[in-house]
Design a protein around this motif. Structure first.
Motif, short mmCIF file in Angstrom:
data_model
loop_
_atom_site.label_atom_id
_atom_site.label_comp_id
_atom_site.label_asym_id
_atom_site.label_seq_id
_atom_site.Cartn_x
_atom_site.Cartn_y
_atom_site.Cartn_z
N ASN A 53 0.83 -1.30 0.20
CA ASN A 53 0.03 0.06 -0.06
C ASN A 53 0.99 1.13 -0.17
OD1 ASN A 53 -2.44 -1.48 0.30
ND2 ASN A 53 -2.71 -1.43 2.28
N SER A 54 1.97 1.24 -0.14
CA SER A 54 2.78 2.36 -0.42
C SER A 54 2.73 3.49 -1.14
CB SER A 54 4.33 1.89 -0.41
OG SER A 54 4.70 1.44 -1.81
N MET A 55 2.00 3.05 -2.12
CA MET A 55 1.62 4.11 -3.30
C MET A 55 0.35 4.91 -2.93
SD MET A 55 2.77 2.22 -6.85
CE MET A 55 2.17 3.60 -7.75
N VAL A 56 -0.41 4.62 -2.07
CA VAL A 56 -1.67 5.28 -1.83
C VAL A 56 -1.73 6.75 -1.79
CG1 VAL A 56 -3.65 5.25 -0.42
CG2 VAL A 56 -2.75 3.17 -0.96
N ASN A 57 -1.21 7.25 -0.85
CA ASN A 57 -0.86 8.61 -0.36
C ASN A 57 -0.42 9.37 -1.69
OD1 ASN A 57 -2.05 8.63 2.06
ND2 ASN A 57 -0.05 8.22 3.07
N ASP A 58 0.70 8.76 -2.40
CA ASP A 58 1.09 9.51 -3.69
C ASP A 58 0.12 9.64 -4.65
OD1 ASP A 58 3.48 10.21 -2.59
OD2 ASP A 58 4.57 8.36 -3.45
N LEU A 59 -0.70 8.30 -4.96
CA LEU A 59 -1.82 8.47 -5.72
C LEU A 59 -2.99 9.43 -5.60
CD1 LEU A 59 -2.67 4.73 -6.26
CD2 LEU A 59 -1.85 5.98 -7.86
N ALA A 60 -3.19 9.56 -4.31
CA ALA A 60 -4.02 10.50 -3.80
C ALA A 60 -3.54 11.98 -4.19
CB ALA A 60 -4.59 10.32 -2.36
N LYS A 61 -2.33 12.18 -3.71
CA LYS A 61 -1.95 13.62 -3.72
C LYS A 61 -1.37 14.26 -4.99
CE LYS A 61 2.37 16.20 -2.20
NZ LYS A 61 3.62 16.17 -1.62
N LYS A 62 -1.00 13.25 -5.91
CA LYS A 62 -0.53 13.81 -7.22
C LYS A 62 -1.98 13.84 -8.23
CE LYS A 62 4.16 12.90 -6.91
NZ LYS A 62 5.33 12.96 -7.56
N ASN A 63 -2.95 13.17 -7.82
CA ASN A 63 -4.13 13.42 -8.63
C ASN A 63 -5.40 14.13 -7.99
OD1 ASN A 63 -3.71 11.43 -11.19
ND2 ASN A 63 -2.65 10.05 -9.35
N ASN A 64 -4.98 14.94 -6.94
CA ASN A 64 -5.92 15.65 -6.41
C ASN A 64 -7.14 14.92 -5.96
OD1 ASN A 64 -4.31 17.89 -6.74
ND2 ASN A 64 -4.80 18.04 -8.93
N ILE A 65 -7.01 13.85 -5.27
CA ILE A 65 -7.91 13.04 -4.72
C ILE A 65 -8.23 13.42 -3.36
CG2 ILE A 65 -8.78 10.90 -4.10
CD1 ILE A 65 -7.13 9.71 -6.78
#
Length: 203
Positions: A53-65
């Motif tokens: 699950n290491s990419m969850v926060n980056d996915l949210a941050k970089k895609n304005n989620i």
């Protein structure tokens, strides 16, 4: 002391090894456009690419989620081979060497076990009716668009049940039976399962 003949062999071997490493690195640098599909979650996408699950926060941050529990079917992300995540836009897509995950999903559906066809003759009738049937249909629409053949990693079918729950029987009848059993044991009713899905983005 190394003779010229042995030096040539060593040089050729080292060159081949270096070339192999270079070729491998080039092949591994393909970026991926990931299209969010029914049943996807940020943690599920992270697991597909990072095996955790290491990419969850980056996915949210970089895609304005704003809410990590809410992503939308059809939303596109570019995930670079080095794990970097970028929001999908025309310029990023044009600059990336992309392998669209829809091709992979199609290949997975074609490779789906033949058991679903051979066991489709079995029948099962759900006892869900009225508001229970409506809640069940609502979840199926969110999870797979109502498609018994949908796959998402280990999750299979109309209700995106774990393959381990289905025990290799992907027939429509078994999916209906197992979904009813799962919901009854975990939530007590389809309406409770729907309420959980609405609050958490999964059931």
């Amino acid at each position: 002391m190394i003779s010229k003949k042995n030096f040539a062999k060593v040089s050729a071997t080292l060159g081949a090894v270096a070339l192999g490493v270079s070729a491998t690195a080039t092949a591994a640098n393909a970026d991926t456009i990931y299209t969010v599909q029914s049943g996807d979650t940020l943690s599920g996408i992270s697991y597909k690419f990072a095996k955790d699950n290491s990419m969850v926060n980056d996915l949210a941050k970089k895609n304005n989620i704003q809410d990590i529990n809410k992503i939308y079917v059809g939303q596109k992300l570019i995930i670079k081979s080095d794990g970097e995540i970028q929001e999908y836009n025309a310029q990023n897509a044009a600059n990336a060497n992309v392998a669209d995950n829809n091709t992979q999903a199609t290949q997975q559906q074609v490779a789906q076990p033949q058991q679903a066809q051979s066991q489709a003759s079995q029948s099962y009738t759900s006892n869900a009716s009225g508001s229970e049937a409506a809640a069940k249909a609502w979840i199926a629409a969110r999870e797979s668009g109502g498609n018994y053949g949908a796959t998402n990693g280990q999750y299979i079918g109309k209700y995106q049940l774990s393959a381990s729950y289905l025990n290799g029987d992907y027939s429509a009848a078994n999916q209906e039976r197992v979904a009813d059993q799962y919901v009854a044991s975990r939530y007590g009713s389809w309406q409770n399962a729907q309420a959980h899905w609405q609050a958490n983005g999964w059931y």
